[in-house]
Every structure is written in C-alpha cells, then in structure tokens.
Scaffold this motif. Structure first.
Motif, PDB file in Angstrom:
ATOM      1  N   ASP A 141       0.769  -1.134   0.031  1.00 22.82           N
ATOM      2  CA  ASP A 141       0.117   0.032   0.035  1.00 22.82           C
ATOM      3  C   ASP A 141       0.816   1.385   0.015  1.00 22.82           C
ATOM      4  OD1 ASP A 141      -2.411  -1.436   0.196  1.00 22.82           O
ATOM      5  OD2 ASP A 141      -2.270  -1.502   2.236  1.00 22.82           O
ATOM      6  N   THR A 148      -2.972   3.585  -3.350  1.00 25.66           N
ATOM      7  CA  THR A 148      -2.624   2.390  -4.396  1.00 25.66           C
ATOM      8  C   THR A 148      -2.082   1.122  -3.527  1.00 25.66           C
ATOM      9  OG1 THR A 148      -1.954   4.024  -5.932  1.00 25.66           O
ATOM     10  CG2 THR A 148      -1.408   1.489  -6.302  1.00 25.66           C
ATOM     11  N   ARG A 150      -1.313  -2.832  -4.435  1.00 22.69           N
ATOM     12  CA  ARG A 150      -0.797  -4.005  -5.279  1.00 22.69           C
ATOM     13  C   ARG A 150      -0.520  -5.280  -4.563  1.00 22.69           C
ATOM     14  NH1 ARG A 150       5.048  -4.444  -8.783  1.00 22.69           N
ATOM     15  NH2 ARG A 150       4.381  -6.349  -9.867  1.00 22.69           N
TER      16      ARG A 150
END
Length: 213
Positions: A141, A148, A150
């Motif tokens: 994060d 964002t 991932r």
C-alpha cells in the motif's frame, strides 16, 4: 373447559361460564385439536422471532477478519529519527548565529523550526508505505489521498531474497527482493525493512504452507 364466547377457563363440571354466563357445551375433539395446533404455532413463531433477533445481533464478518495479516510493516524510521536529531542541533546553531547579527529572536526561532520540515517530509513518506503479508498474498500500500494497493499472490512468488549493503547490515535493516511470476512479472522490492531476514522467513514459511495444501 373453555368458554366458546369469551375463552375463560372453567371447570369441566360447570354448566355456565363463570365470567360471561354463557351456557357451557362440551368441546368436541376438533375444537381441542385446533386449540393445540394454535398453541404449537404460537410457540414456533416465538422461537423463530428469538432466532432472528440473535442472528441480527451477530457481528458482521469483514474481509480483514477472514484473512488477517500475518504482519504489517513499513520502511525503517531510523534515518528519520537521526534527521530530527540533526534538525534540532542545526536549529540551535542557526538561532545562535542569527542572534549574533541582531536578528529578532522570533525570526531566528521560526527559521530554526523550518529545518524540521526536512525530516518531517521523509517521515511522512515512510508512513505512506505499508507492506502486509496475509495467508495468501503480499499487499503493498502506498499514497496519501490517492491510495494504491498492489497484491502479489504467494503462489506466484518464485523466491524471496534479502539484499543488504554494508551500511544496512551494520544498522540492522535491508531490502526484501521478491521474484514475481505473475502477469506483470518483474521484481518487487520492499525497501529498508528492519530485521529483513525475519520477515523473509515468514514469507517462505507461508509459501511452503500453501504448497502443502
């Protein structure tokens, strides 16, 4: 015996209802059976109502509860702490130098405090990055307003490597390099992690656990 008019319970030998005076007539089997069925239905309705209340009071299960993180870490704050110490020393020196040139004390203090903006900036950057390991994936994060995330499935990871420079090894932190075999491919680097080998071992242990399922 129940009165067919007001429903009052009377003795079986009574000829008239003790409440309303209605002539009592013996109940046939149909009336008795209907009353028993009604009583059973009332009990079932009450049980169903209590069950629904219990279900409604149960806490909702969230995704975090179904897959809680094994660990959640961020980059080391060691350099940030060192930066704050240096900023404090620099602020004192700056205030002392400015006072020699007859600069107002308030201006000197304000300029000294501005030095703390440098470590504060790097502190904020470090806090905006979070690395989490769950039972099935690694989450990265980053970001403040626009966040964002991932996700890297553990089944797609080929290897986890600990990379440390001489300075990092001396200070006890390093980078975790993850070989990712997902569609995007490439490597994912978790930078400046305290005790990196410990977290690498946790990742590898969880990967072996998934392979053994």
């Amino acid at each position: 015996m129940y009165c067919i008019k007001c429903g009052t319970n009377n003795s079986d030998a009574a000829n008239f209802c003790r409440k309303c005076g209605e002539l009592m007539e013996p109940e046939d089997e149909t009336q008795v059976a209907a009353r028993n069925v009604g009583a059973v239905a009332d009990v079932r309705a009450e049980y169903r109502s209590d069950t629904e209340k219990q279900v409604q009071t149960l806490p909702a299960v969230t995704d975090d509860e179904t897959d809680p993180p094994i660990f959640a870490i961020g980059p080391t704050l060691m350099f940030v702490k060192i930066g704050y110490v240096l900023a404090a020393i620099g602020a004192l020196l700056l205030v002392g130098i400015l006072s020699m040139f007859s600069v107002s004390a308030w201006i000197s203090i304000l300029m000294g405090l501005l030095l703390f903006l440098i470590p504060a900036y790097y502190h904020l950057r470090a806090k905006l990055v979070r690395y989490s390991l769950t039972s099935t994936q690694i989450e990265v994060d980053s970001g403040l307003v626009g966040r964002t995330t991932r996700n890297i499935p553990l089944r797609r990871i080929q290897d986890v490597t600990v990379a440390t420079s001489a300075t990092q090894r001396l200070l006890g932190f390093g980078d975790l390099v993850i070989d990712n075999a997902s569609e995007l491919g490439g490597k994912v680097v978790l930078k400046n992690i305290n005790s990196p080998k410990q977290y690498a071992d946790l990742m590898l242990k969880q990967m072996r656990r998934l392979e053994g399922r």
